[in-house]
Design an enzyme around this catalytic site. Sequence first.
Site, PDB file in Angstrom:
ATOM      1  N   TYR A 108       1.233  27.926  -0.410  1.00  0.00           N
ATOM      2  CA  TYR A 108       0.829  28.552  -1.682  1.00  0.00           C
ATOM      3  C   TYR A 108       0.399  29.992  -1.402  1.00  0.00           C
ATOM      4  CZ  TYR A 108      -1.853  29.677  -5.877  1.00  0.00           C
ATOM      5  OH  TYR A 108      -2.324  30.290  -7.015  1.00  0.00           O
ATOM      6  N   GLU A 196       2.206  34.427  -8.668  1.00  0.00           N
ATOM      7  CA  GLU A 196       1.959  33.156  -7.979  1.00  0.00           C
ATOM      8  C   GLU A 196       3.267  32.589  -7.428  1.00  0.00           C
ATOM      9  OE1 GLU A 196      -0.823  29.479  -9.102  1.00  0.00           O
ATOM     10  OE2 GLU A 196       1.023  29.489 -10.278  1.00  0.00           O
TER      11      GLU A 196
END
Length: 385
Positions: A108, A196
């Site tokens: 991530y 993101e």
Amino acid sequence: MNIHEYQAKEILKEHGASVSEGVVVFKLEEIDEKIKILNTEKLVLKAQIHAGGRGKAGGVKLVDRAKIYEEAKKMFGKTLVTHQTGPEGKEVKKIYIQEAYDIEKELYLSCLVDRDTSKIAFISSTEGGVDIEKVAHESPQKILTNKVDLKEKLSTKEIKSILKIFNLNDEQKKKAEKLLNAMFSILVHKDASLIEINPLIITKEKKLICLDAKINFDDNAMYRRPEILKLRDLNEEEPAEIEASKFGLAYIKLNGSIGCMVNGAGLAMATMDIIKLYGQEPANFLDVGGGATKDQVSAAFKLILSDKKVKGILINIFGGIMRCDILAQGVVEAAKETNIKVPLVVRLAGTNFEKGKEILDKSGLKILSASDLNDAAKKIVEAIK
């Protein structure tokens, strides 16, 4: 302003990042020709809507190339209901088809504006592919946050600090460095507010690839970013919010039954809070601003009434730059035009509030006047019972 995954990946790729190979299709007839450039036998269909949680709602499918048309046909026109769409869901009008990868590890990576420190926060985690909020709650030690100053580019030291949690090999580090520089450049030079990558994958072949991407942009900066503004998908936005933007109104549709019209974001939040305190839910956030005209007030009133869930309206105005008599004139005109049939409570204070109250009193409309915000909330909650 939100954009789609496929658009986010195009922007990242333009800035030197490695992203999954894929194509976007807007109708079934485009599929056969467009997927010719994809090189895997298995492909992934991804519904393009402005909401997370697509996979759990059936909006992400791993399929054999031979069955791509059949599965895409099922997905087109489907209404996906996720935790972010609300119960009404969103209709799938475009699909992103990407190559399938053998995944060894999911990571991530994100960056966003940290308002508290006026810095750019980079968040990296070894737990990709799941909600980062869940990781933060259950395994906070697996999240690394680095905050950097707003400048032209990241330093070598900052890049190493952001990536150290990933334990990458030399080739992967080079790719990751390009990705970080791309993200930072987009955020600084394109007025993004959030980028993101979830997941950022390492394949069995040890390649580092952005498998999914999300970019949000600062609405207030779009006047200077026409190349970004053209990516806006009005089909994904609430029609009332689009209409509000035409009049310079800050409007967000909510799920309650009491419509709110307020001047000033802080006062609007306080108004919504006190409605909840008295046991009801606001139907919207609506800030008409400090210098709204009669036409803007009229448009705001009509926007509230366009929501069929609204059972009553609370108008809370503290007149500074915004004159209470102007507000009152706009309310009276809009109420008469729309033939209002729901209870209306008005609280006025500040500049020309006596004139405003007089206009409302002489309008012939059934308007409940309130002495303060507490009184206004009590009256509107009682009126809709």
